[in-house]
Design a protein around this motif. Structure first.
Motif, PDB file in Angstrom:
ATOM      1  N   MET A   1       0.843  -1.192   0.000  1.00 20.61           N
ATOM      2  CA  MET A   1       0.000   0.000   0.000  1.00 20.61           C
ATOM      3  C   MET A   1       0.882   1.246   0.000  1.00 20.61           C
ATOM      4  N   SER A   2       0.512   2.219  -0.816  1.00 13.88           N
ATOM      5  CA  SER A   2       1.361   3.404  -0.932  1.00 13.88           C
ATOM      6  C   SER A   2       0.967   4.464   0.088  1.00 13.88           C
ATOM      7  N   CYS A   3       1.942   5.336   0.379  1.00 18.02           N
ATOM      8  CA  CYS A   3       1.678   6.421   1.334  1.00 18.02           C
ATOM      9  C   CYS A   3       0.622   7.389   0.767  1.00 18.02           C
ATOM     10  N   GLY A   4       0.612   7.552  -0.576  1.00 15.03           N
ATOM     11  CA  GLY A   4      -0.360   8.460  -1.192  1.00 15.03           C
ATOM     12  C   GLY A   4      -1.791   7.991  -0.933  1.00 15.03           C
ATOM     13  N   LYS A   5      -1.987   6.670  -1.044  1.00 19.94           N
ATOM     14  CA  LYS A   5      -3.320   6.109  -0.806  1.00 19.94           C
ATOM     15  C   LYS A   5      -3.742   6.351   0.643  1.00 19.94           C
ATOM     16  N   VAL A   6      -2.767   6.193   1.535  1.00 20.50           N
ATOM     17  CA  VAL A   6      -3.049   6.399   2.961  1.00 20.50           C
ATOM     18  C   VAL A   6      -3.478   7.840   3.206  1.00 20.50           C
ATOM     19  N   CYS A   7      -2.750   8.773   2.540  1.00 21.30           N
ATOM     20  CA  CYS A   7      -3.105  10.195   2.700  1.00 21.30           C
ATOM     21  C   CYS A   7      -4.549  10.441   2.284  1.00 21.30           C
ATOM     22  N   GLY A   8      -4.964   9.759   1.241  1.00 13.34           N
ATOM     23  CA  GLY A   8      -6.343   9.926   0.769  1.00 13.34           C
ATOM     24  C   GLY A   8      -7.364   9.393   1.767  1.00 13.34           C
ATOM     25  N   TRP A   9      -6.965   8.330   2.480  1.00 11.75           N
ATOM     26  CA  TRP A   9      -7.895   7.715   3.438  1.00 11.75           C
ATOM     27  C   TRP A   9      -7.879   8.391   4.808  1.00 11.75           C
ATOM     28  N   LEU A  10      -6.881   9.232   5.031  1.00  6.06           N
ATOM     29  CA  LEU A  10      -6.672   9.811   6.354  1.00  6.06           C
ATOM     30  C   LEU A  10      -7.917  10.514   6.914  1.00  6.06           C
ATOM     31  N   PRO A  11      -8.562  11.423   6.159  1.00  8.61           N
ATOM     32  CA  PRO A  11      -9.744  12.107   6.730  1.00  8.61           C
ATOM     33  C   PRO A  11     -10.862  11.132   7.114  1.00  8.61           C
ATOM     34  N   ALA A  12     -11.071  10.141   6.253  1.00 11.93           N
ATOM     35  CA  ALA A  12     -12.134   9.172   6.553  1.00 11.93           C
ATOM     36  C   ALA A  12     -11.784   8.348   7.784  1.00 11.93           C
ATOM     37  N   TYR A  13     -10.491   8.006   7.927  1.00 11.11           N
ATOM     38  CA  TYR A  13     -10.069   7.226   9.096  1.00 11.11           C
ATOM     39  C   TYR A  13     -10.309   8.018  10.372  1.00 11.11           C
ATOM     40  N   VAL A  14      -9.954   9.297  10.326  1.00  8.80           N
ATOM     41  CA  VAL A  14     -10.118  10.148  11.512  1.00  8.80           C
ATOM     42  C   VAL A  14     -11.611  10.324  11.849  1.00  8.80           C
ATOM     43  N   ALA A  15     -12.442  10.370  10.806  1.00  7.75           N
ATOM     44  CA  ALA A  15     -13.889  10.544  11.030  1.00  7.75           C
ATOM     45  C   ALA A  15     -14.595   9.221  11.324  1.00  7.75           C
ATOM     46  N   CYS A  33       4.901   2.677   9.039  1.00  8.77           N
ATOM     47  CA  CYS A  33       5.400   3.834   8.300  1.00  8.77           C
ATOM     48  C   CYS A  33       5.418   5.064   9.207  1.00  8.77           C
ATOM     49  N   GLN A  34       6.633   5.473   9.553  1.00  4.49           N
ATOM     50  CA  GLN A  34       6.763   6.588  10.501  1.00  4.49           C
ATOM     51  C   GLN A  34       6.224   7.900   9.908  1.00  4.49           C
ATOM     52  N   GLU A  35       6.413   8.094   8.607  1.00  2.00           N
ATOM     53  CA  GLU A  35       5.967   9.342   7.975  1.00  2.00           C
ATOM     54  C   GLU A  35       4.438   9.451   8.015  1.00  2.00           C
ATOM     55  N   CYS A  36       3.770   8.364   7.692  1.00  2.00           N
ATOM     56  CA  CYS A  36       2.304   8.387   7.729  1.00  2.00           C
ATOM     57  C   CYS A  36       1.797   8.539   9.162  1.00  2.00           C
ATOM     58  N   ARG A  37       2.555   7.948  10.103  1.00  2.00           N
ATOM     59  CA  ARG A  37       2.148   8.078  11.505  1.00  2.00           C
ATOM     60  C   ARG A  37       2.274   9.534  11.957  1.00  2.00           C
ATOM     61  N   ARG A  38       3.318  10.204  11.425  1.00  2.00           N
ATOM     62  CA  ARG A  38       3.488  11.625  11.765  1.00  2.00           C
ATOM     63  C   ARG A  38       2.308  12.435  11.228  1.00  2.00           C
ATOM     64  N   LEU A  39       1.877  12.079   9.999  1.00  2.00           N
ATOM     65  CA  LEU A  39       0.716  12.780   9.413  1.00  2.00           C
ATOM     66  C   LEU A  39      -0.538  12.551  10.265  1.00  2.00           C
ATOM     67  N   LEU A  40      -0.686  11.313  10.676  1.00  2.00           N
ATOM     68  CA  LEU A  40      -1.854  10.990  11.500  1.00  2.00           C
ATOM     69  C   LEU A  40      -1.783  11.732  12.838  1.00  2.00           C
ATOM     70  N   TRP A  41      -0.549  11.830  13.370  1.00  2.00           N
ATOM     71  CA  TRP A  41      -0.359  12.551  14.640  1.00  2.00           C
ATOM     72  C   TRP A  41      -0.828  14.002  14.493  1.00  2.00           C
ATOM     73  N   GLN A  42      -0.526  14.590  13.337  1.00  2.00           N
ATOM     74  CA  GLN A  42      -0.955  15.975  13.100  1.00  2.00           C
ATOM     75  C   GLN A  42      -2.480  16.077  13.097  1.00  2.00           C
ATOM     76  N   GLU A  43      -3.116  15.047  12.545  1.00  2.00           N
ATOM     77  CA  GLU A  43      -4.585  15.069  12.474  1.00  2.00           C
ATOM     78  C   GLU A  43      -5.220  14.749  13.826  1.00  2.00           C
ATOM     79  N   ASP A  44      -4.716  13.678  14.430  1.00  2.00           N
ATOM     80  CA  ASP A  44      -5.278  13.251  15.709  1.00  2.00           C
ATOM     81  C   ASP A  44      -4.227  12.473  16.496  1.00  2.00           C
TER      82      ASP A  44
END
Lengths: 162, 204
Positions: A1-15, A33-44
């Motif tokens: 799974m790519s990081c780009g796909k994860v970025c797309g799913w991030l808002p839905a995951y948080v909601a 993936c530490q980078e995606c986890r950092r993005l998630l940390w920023q969101e929630d």
């Protein structure tokens, strides 16, 4: 799974709006993936923290044995408790039986009615006597001996012979 | 990875095995039950530890959960995943213990935090798992039992909302509400206790 796909799913995951399959895929990726986890940390941060918690399961060689020993102990305890219950019931029944016995023994009894034999008095049958009043009428009066108040009288046709 | 990775074929077969083992255990086969304990002890202990935030107490609760499971195998409904049923027992026991513990422990943890406040803060991306665990333990103290249970089951252990609802005996909407409330509380506590880890521009 790519990081780009994860970025797309991030808002839905948080909601909490991702489908279950996507959610599991997302979680598996972010865990690694530490980078995606950092993005998630920023969101929630709470959600990111949940995925950053160590997944290592505590291992304990004696755990299974201890559980089985616990099961055996509970079984013994239950069996003892059951036996105790039975003995307690037996003791209660015996006590009740004794108490009832004692109560029966000491219960004040009503004496049986006493029958006093009295000599049978021979009743004297009064002799009938005849009294004639007037012409053509016969009055018969029967009087018992002891009871002066009782009188029986009847009138009979003079034609009838007694 | 959590014990309940529910959507892979391996897990499906493992769950089928669990049901076979549970059936044998119900007939009195202790060895079958020992296998179930061996298979699920890690997940159950970890779940209890995340709810109770105490490893030793979690171990006792996990043992009690397995003993209760053994005693109630006759009530196990095979339409449930065995692990979900087991998690339900463990989570309920952990929450009961948490409620019994009351506010005494919260006061204790607050004190610990005050004692250890001199530690130098680190950037969130550099946090090691142990540190995350430690921070989570402190923040989760502020969560009421139901919110903690829902958050741990859904977000930490990765169970589906419907499974969490089944375990907690409530609706999926209630589970979501608990999770949202827990997240808000954790974020607020993070801002209060560890403001250095708060995302840029993030307020409680």
């Amino acid at each position: 799974m790519s990081c780009g796909k994860v970025c797309g799913w991030l808002p839905a995951y948080v909601a909490l709006g991702l489908g279950e399959d996507e959610r599991q895929e997302f979680r598996a990726h972010v865990r690694g993936c530490q980078e995606c986890r950092r993005l998630l940390w920023q969101e929630d941060p709470a959600l990111a923290m949940a995925l950053a918690l160590p997944a290592a399961e505590p291992t304990d060689g004696h755990f299974v044995e201890e559980v089985l020993a616990g099961i055996h102990q509970r079984r013994v305890e239950k069996s003892l408790a059951r036996k105790k219950r039975v003995w307690r019931r037996v003791a209660a029944a015996a006590f009740l039986f004794l108490a009832l016995g004692l109560a029966y023994e000491r219960w004040p009894r009503v004496p049986p009615p006493t029958v006093v034999a009295t000599p049978v008095q021979e009743k004297l049958v009064p002799e009938p006597f005849v009294e004639v009043e007037g012409e053509g009428v016969r009055v018969y009066q029967l009087v018992s001996e002891g009871e002066a108040r009782t009188q029986v009288a009847f009138i009979v046709s003079p034609a009838v012979e007694l | 990875m959590g014990v309940l990775r529910l959507f892979t074929s391996r897990d499906v077969s493992a769950e089928a095995d669990d049901r076979v083992l549970a059936k044998a255990a119900r007939a009195g086969d202790e060895q079958a039950f020992a296998l179930l304990v061996k298979r699920h002890q890690g997940g159950v202990r970890r779940l209890a530890a995340r709810i109770l935030l105490d490893e030793e107490e979690a171990r006792d609760i996990a043992q009690l959960a397995f003993i209760k499971a053994w005693e109630n195998l006759s009530r196990y409904d095979p339409s449930w995943c065995f692990s979900t049923w087991l998690y339900r027992i463990a989570a309920n026991l952990a929450v009961d213990a948490l409620r019994a513990r009351g506010s005494r422990d919260r006061t204790h943890q607050t004190h610990l935090r005050l004692v250890g406040e001199d530690e130098a803060p680190k950037a969130p991306q550099l946090l090691q798992e142990k540190e995350v665990e430690s921070i989570f333990r402190q923040l989760a103290q502020a969560l009421p039992p139901a919110q903690r249970q829902a958050f741990v089951l859904r977000e930490v252990e990765g169970l589906s909302t419907s499974e969490v609802a089944r375990i907690m005996g409530c609706t999926e909407t209630t589970v979501r509400n608990h999770v949202f409330a827990a997240r808000a509380t954790l974020r607020r506590e993070l801002a209060r206790r560890f403001p250095e880890y708060l995302p840029k521009g993030g307020e409680a």
